[in-house]
Design a protein around this motif. Structure first.
Motif, PDB file in Angstrom:
ATOM      1  N   VAL A 106       0.853  -1.181   0.000  1.00 48.76           N
ATOM      2  CA  VAL A 106       0.000   0.000   0.000  1.00 48.76           C
ATOM      3  C   VAL A 106       0.896   1.241   0.000  1.00 48.76           C
ATOM      4  O   VAL A 106       1.810   1.340   0.817  1.00 48.76           O
ATOM      5  N   PRO A 107       0.667   2.199  -0.908  1.00 49.70           N
ATOM      6  CA  PRO A 107       1.477   3.413  -0.911  1.00 49.70           C
ATOM      7  C   PRO A 107       1.326   4.172   0.414  1.00 49.70           C
ATOM      8  O   PRO A 107       0.216   4.544   0.818  1.00 49.70           O
ATOM      9  N   PHE A 108       2.448   4.355   1.091  1.00 46.62           N
ATOM     10  CA  PHE A 108       2.461   4.968   2.422  1.00 46.62           C
ATOM     11  C   PHE A 108       3.701   5.841   2.531  1.00 46.62           C
ATOM     12  O   PHE A 108       4.813   5.374   2.283  1.00 46.62           O
ATOM     13  N   ILE A 109       3.517   7.101   2.893  1.00 42.19           N
ATOM     14  CA  ILE A 109       4.642   8.028   2.999  1.00 42.19           C
ATOM     15  C   ILE A 109       4.647   8.644   4.391  1.00 42.19           C
ATOM     16  O   ILE A 109       3.646   9.211   4.835  1.00 42.19           O
ATOM     17  N   GLU A 110       5.772   8.493   5.074  1.00 39.72           N
ATOM     18  CA  GLU A 110       5.966   9.140   6.367  1.00 39.72           C
ATOM     19  C   GLU A 110       6.817  10.377   6.148  1.00 39.72           C
ATOM     20  O   GLU A 110       7.853  10.314   5.488  1.00 39.72           O
ATOM     21  N   VAL A 111       6.364  11.483   6.684  1.00 37.19           N
ATOM     22  CA  VAL A 111       7.105  12.739   6.620  1.00 37.19           C
ATOM     23  C   VAL A 111       7.612  13.025   8.028  1.00 37.19           C
ATOM     24  O   VAL A 111       6.827  13.266   8.940  1.00 37.19           O
ATOM     25  N   ALA A 112       8.917  12.973   8.205  1.00 36.67           N
ATOM     26  CA  ALA A 112       9.537  13.285   9.494  1.00 36.67           C
ATOM     27  C   ALA A 112      10.100  14.703   9.385  1.00 36.67           C
ATOM     28  O   ALA A 112      10.855  15.006   8.459  1.00 36.67           O
TER      29      ALA A 112
END
Length: 109
Positions: free
Chosen positions: A55-61
């Protein structure tokens, strides 16, 4: 910094949007585009003991920049990937605290 950790997106798709995406994100957060890093993580999705498409998942830290910039970031990310045919992308934000962030052993904040 900000740092994007990307899962479930193919390398070719990531490459095709990365330059324009970072340029837009830099405008939103009012920072230099050289401050960004993107990590494309290879993952295997397991569901019912069977490999499935990740599943396309992007974490922005990042250091929190407020709701308006967070909303703009999420919209920009979704828009850039939608333009490549990726219909759904989940974006989650991880907020660093400046007093807990160190570079080369020295506190940043």
């Amino acid at each position: 910094m900000p740092r994007l950790m990307v899962r479930g997106i193919k390398a070719g798709v990531m490459s095709s949007v990365s330059i324009a995406l970072v340029e837009e994100l830099a405008q939103i957060c009012e920072c230099d585009k050289k401050a960004f890093s993107i990590e494309l993580l290879s993952t295997t999705n397991i569901c019912n003991w069977t490999n499935t498409e990740p599943v396309p998942f992007i974490e922005v830290a990042w250091f929190d920049r407020g709701q308006e910039k967070r909303d703009g970031f999420a919209r920009a990310i979704a828009s850039h990937f939608a333009s490549t045919g990726v219909p759904h992308v989940t974006v989650a934000f991880i907020n660093y605290k400046k007093d807990s962030y160190y570079r080369d052993g020295k506190a940043v904040g």
